[in-house]
Design an enzyme around this catalytic site. Structure first.
Site, PDB file in Angstrom:
ATOM      1  N   GLU A 204     -18.897  21.966 -16.051  1.00 36.69           N
ATOM      2  CA  GLU A 204     -19.719  20.906 -16.554  1.00 36.69           C
ATOM      3  C   GLU A 204     -18.460  19.431 -15.562  1.00 36.69           C
ATOM      4  O   GLU A 204     -19.167  18.165 -15.261  1.00 36.69           O
ATOM      5  CB  GLU A 204     -18.697  20.466 -18.086  1.00 36.69           C
ATOM      6  CG  GLU A 204     -20.188  21.031 -18.934  1.00 36.69           C
ATOM      7  CD  GLU A 204     -19.824  21.129 -20.474  1.00 36.69           C
ATOM      8  OE1 GLU A 204     -21.266  21.259 -21.018  1.00 36.69           O
ATOM      9  OE2 GLU A 204     -18.643  20.857 -20.790  1.00 36.69           O
TER      10      GLU A 204
ATOM     11  N   HIS B 280     -39.827  22.626 -11.818  1.00 36.99           N
ATOM     12  CA  HIS B 280     -39.984  21.538 -13.140  1.00 36.99           C
ATOM     13  C   HIS B 280     -38.969  21.814 -14.822  1.00 36.99           C
ATOM     14  O   HIS B 280     -39.733  21.871 -15.276  1.00 36.99           O
ATOM     15  CB  HIS B 280     -41.066  22.113 -13.908  1.00 36.99           C
ATOM     16  CG  HIS B 280     -42.130  20.994 -12.365  1.00 36.99           C
ATOM     17  ND1 HIS B 280     -42.588  19.497 -12.087  1.00 36.99           N
ATOM     18  CD2 HIS B 280     -42.616  21.567 -11.761  1.00 36.99           C
ATOM     19  CE1 HIS B 280     -43.196  19.686 -10.999  1.00 36.99           C
ATOM     20  NE2 HIS B 280     -43.278  21.075 -10.512  1.00 36.99           N
TER      21      HIS B 280
ATOM     22  N   LYS C 118      -8.271   3.851   1.271  1.00 40.28           N
ATOM     23  CA  LYS C 118      -7.810   4.813   0.995  1.00 40.28           C
ATOM     24  C   LYS C 118      -7.566   5.482   0.032  1.00 40.28           C
ATOM     25  O   LYS C 118      -8.186   6.936  -0.560  1.00 40.28           O
ATOM     26  CB  LYS C 118      -5.696   4.860   1.734  1.00 40.28           C
ATOM     27  CG  LYS C 118      -5.925   4.143   2.839  1.00 40.28           C
ATOM     28  CD  LYS C 118      -4.539   3.804   3.232  1.00 40.28           C
ATOM     29  CE  LYS C 118      -4.619   2.749   4.588  1.00 40.28           C
ATOM     30  NZ  LYS C 118      -5.709   1.810   4.927  1.00 40.28           N
TER      31      LYS C 118
ATOM     32  N   SER D 277       0.584  -0.933   0.041  1.00 42.09           N
ATOM     33  CA  SER D 277      -0.249   0.159  -0.037  1.00 42.09           C
ATOM     34  C   SER D 277       0.985   1.010   0.076  1.00 42.09           C
ATOM     35  O   SER D 277      -0.102   2.505   0.060  1.00 42.09           O
ATOM     36  CB  SER D 277      -0.844  -0.460   1.061  1.00 42.09           C
ATOM     37  OG  SER D 277      -0.289  -0.148   2.584  1.00 42.09           O
TER      38      SER D 277
ATOM     39  N   SER E 250     -13.561  25.138 -28.710  1.00 37.70           N
ATOM     40  CA  SER E 250     -13.776  24.235 -29.616  1.00 37.70           C
ATOM     41  C   SER E 250     -12.656  24.321 -30.903  1.00 37.70           C
ATOM     42  O   SER E 250     -12.686  25.187 -30.931  1.00 37.70           O
ATOM     43  CB  SER E 250     -15.248  24.284 -30.156  1.00 37.70           C
ATOM     44  OG  SER E 250     -14.885  23.650 -31.294  1.00 37.70           O
TER      45      SER E 250
ATOM     46  N   LYS F 210     -16.932  28.776 -29.828  1.00 35.17           N
ATOM     47  CA  LYS F 210     -17.773  28.489 -28.980  1.00 35.17           C
ATOM     48  C   LYS F 210     -16.715  29.144 -28.306  1.00 35.17           C
ATOM     49  O   LYS F 210     -15.752  28.804 -27.871  1.00 35.17           O
ATOM     50  CB  LYS F 210     -17.980  27.091 -29.135  1.00 35.17           C
ATOM     51  CG  LYS F 210     -18.849  26.912 -30.305  1.00 35.17           C
ATOM     52  CD  LYS F 210     -19.874  25.832 -29.739  1.00 35.17           C
ATOM     53  CE  LYS F 210     -20.207  24.821 -28.205  1.00 35.17           C
ATOM     54  NZ  LYS F 210     -20.318  23.499 -28.492  1.00 35.17           N
TER      55      LYS F 210
END
Ligand code: ARG
Length: 471
Positions: free
Chosen positions: A290, A156, A325, A22, A277, A283
């Site tokens: 995100e 909604h 861990k 480990s 982009s 863009k």
């Protein structure tokens, strides 16, 4: 060298070593392991296993190693030691010979790892609390920068009622405050010291468990040795805390991604947290947000993985538990990164006030106001709701907002509607009427922001107190 060679005549296979070792990940607890060892050497002094001179020599060697660790001088990944505990012990043996070989008297790696990892979790939870406070501060600053902005509020994902942008910020402040208090709860419960519980049954040496606990900054010793070495609730609680916190960040990210979309256009994100982009030159993508949303998956996964690992494990320690861990280390790291990037997003965010306002005005978000107006004229709410609904249909047919309908049209829906109805329908009025505790009215939000600034100062002071205690 393995710590358990005496019973064995054959070597471990390379593959076994790979699955068993480990050190490649538990080296992050090097400082905690060293501090735990210093405390243990004092316990051995109390138990008359070490002389004062021996304890002092061990402590000095451990402190030297700690300094090297803190200076980043040690490349753990080059070592073939099994785990951080073996690493520290073999370092001592190399430096001090037989004296190094005395340190593990009465101790097991089972109580050792449980102690180290509790210390590691505590320290990192405090770090996360610091991150959360920074984000909370950014939310408050963001709210103050845009204190007049009105957004459509949604249910909604349909425009429902207008809200102040500050009110939106304060919603996340509430979530973050709960996240902070979850961290406090988590620390409270993990703050018990397993050291001195041995492998599972306790230690024979009178090391002074209360003193050990106090030396390491715990509230007291764990009360049952079987539980002490096999409990990983504290890791689960850390993972649940991180998961819930990440879920909040993800919801915030989702709101902001939508507000930033071409369709909504409510806000601009700074260049610092967006990317372009490779194909489409126009863009500007909200990647930071995100990823805040996307990284939830792995953090939730770590919580689920450890729950499954722990389920059905017999008492006491089992090697399965070494799997506690990597997930926790990753969860803490990702949550930390997301909180930091969240701060950058909020600090660089600016609102398109016109677009916000226009959207808030559309969608008949003041229909409830028309109903409330009728209630103020003595009409029962259910009837009022119905009439307001009819007014919305009429307005849609005529392509007008509610306040654009001629008074005669409104009066034809109910005779108690008078010209004063138009005082009830403007956006600011709709917002500011919600001035009961917890509402979006300007007065309420201003007051809440003031109180949250005060609260933040208190939380910051408490944290620095907390951190002084840790030192
Ligand atoms: N590396 C182990 C872990 O993380 C330490 C404890 C090992 N104990 C043992 N008896 N093999 O859980």
């Amino acid at each position: 060298m393995a710590l358990w060679g005496g019973r064995f005549s054959g070597d471990a296979s390379a593959m076994f070593k790979q699955v068993n070792d480990s050190l490649p990940f538990d080296y992050v607890m090097a400082s905690e392991d060293i501090l735990g060892s210093i405390a243990w050497s004092k316990g051995l002094l109390r138990a008359d296993v070490l002389t004062e001179q021996e304890q002092a020599t061990l402590e000095q060697a451990l402190k030297n190693l700690l300094a090297q660790v803190q200076a980043g001088e040690i490349d753990f990944l080059q070592s073939t030691e099994e785990d951080i505990h073996s690493f520290v012990e073999s370092h001592l043996t190399d430096a001090l010979g037989d004296l190094g070989r005395k340190l593990h008297t009465g101790r097991s790696r089972n109580d050792q790892v449980a102690t180290d990892f509790r210390l590691w979790c505590k320290e990192h939870l405090i770090g996360l609390k610091q991150d959360l406070l920074r984000m909370l501060e950014s939310l408050l600053k963001c709210a103050s920068r845009h204190d007049k902005a009105i957004l459509p509020g949604y249910t909604h994902l349909q425009r429902a009622q207008p809200v102040l942008f500050g009110h939106w910020c304060l919603a996340y402040v509430e979530m973050l405050k709960r996240d902070i208090s979850r961290i406090d709860d988590c620390i409270k419960r993990l703050n018990q010291c397993p050291l001195g519980c041995g492998a599972l049954a306790g230690t024979t040496f009178p090391v002074g468990r209360d003193e050990l606990a106090a030396d390491l900054g715990f509230d007291g010793p764990c009360l049952n040795s079987l539980d002490a070495v096999s409990d990983r609730d504290f890791v689960l609680e850390l993972l649940f805390t991180a998961s819930t916190g990440m879920m909040h960040l993800s919801r915030m990210a989702e709101d902001l991604i939508f507000y930033n979309s071409g369709e909504a256009g409510f806000l601009h994100l700074s260049d610092a947290v967006t990317s372009g982009s490779s194909l489409m030159p126009q863009k500007k993508n909200p990647d930071a947000l995100e990823l805040m949303r996307g990284k939830c998956g792995r953090v939730f996964g770590h919580l689920q993985a450890l729950l499954v690992t722990m389920k059905g494990l017999p008492l006491a320690y089992n090697k399965d538990m070494q799997e506690d861990k990597e997930g926790a280390i990753d969860a803490v790291n990702q949550y930390h990164i997301c909180l930091c990037i969240g701060v950058e997003v909020l600090d660089g965010l600016s609102l398109n006030l016109e677009a916000c306002r226009k959207a808030a005005q559309q969608g008949y978000a003041n229909a409830t106001e028309l109903a409330d107006y009728l209630v103020s004229k003595g009409v029962p709410f259910r009837t009022a709701h119905d009439i307001s609904g009819q007014a919305v249909v009429t307005a849609i047919e005529q392509g007008l907002p509610l306040e654009g309908l001629p008074i005669s049209t409104l009066q034809s829906l109910h005779q108690s509607i008078d010209k004063d109805v138009f005082d009830w329908l403007p956006l600011e009025v709709v917002v500011n009427k919600r001035n009961q505790l917890g509402g979006t009215g300007h007065e309420m939000v201003t007051r809440a922001l003031y109180l949250e600034h005060e609260n933040l100062d208190k939380l910051k002071a408490a944290l620095s107190h907390n951190m002084d205690d840790e030192r």
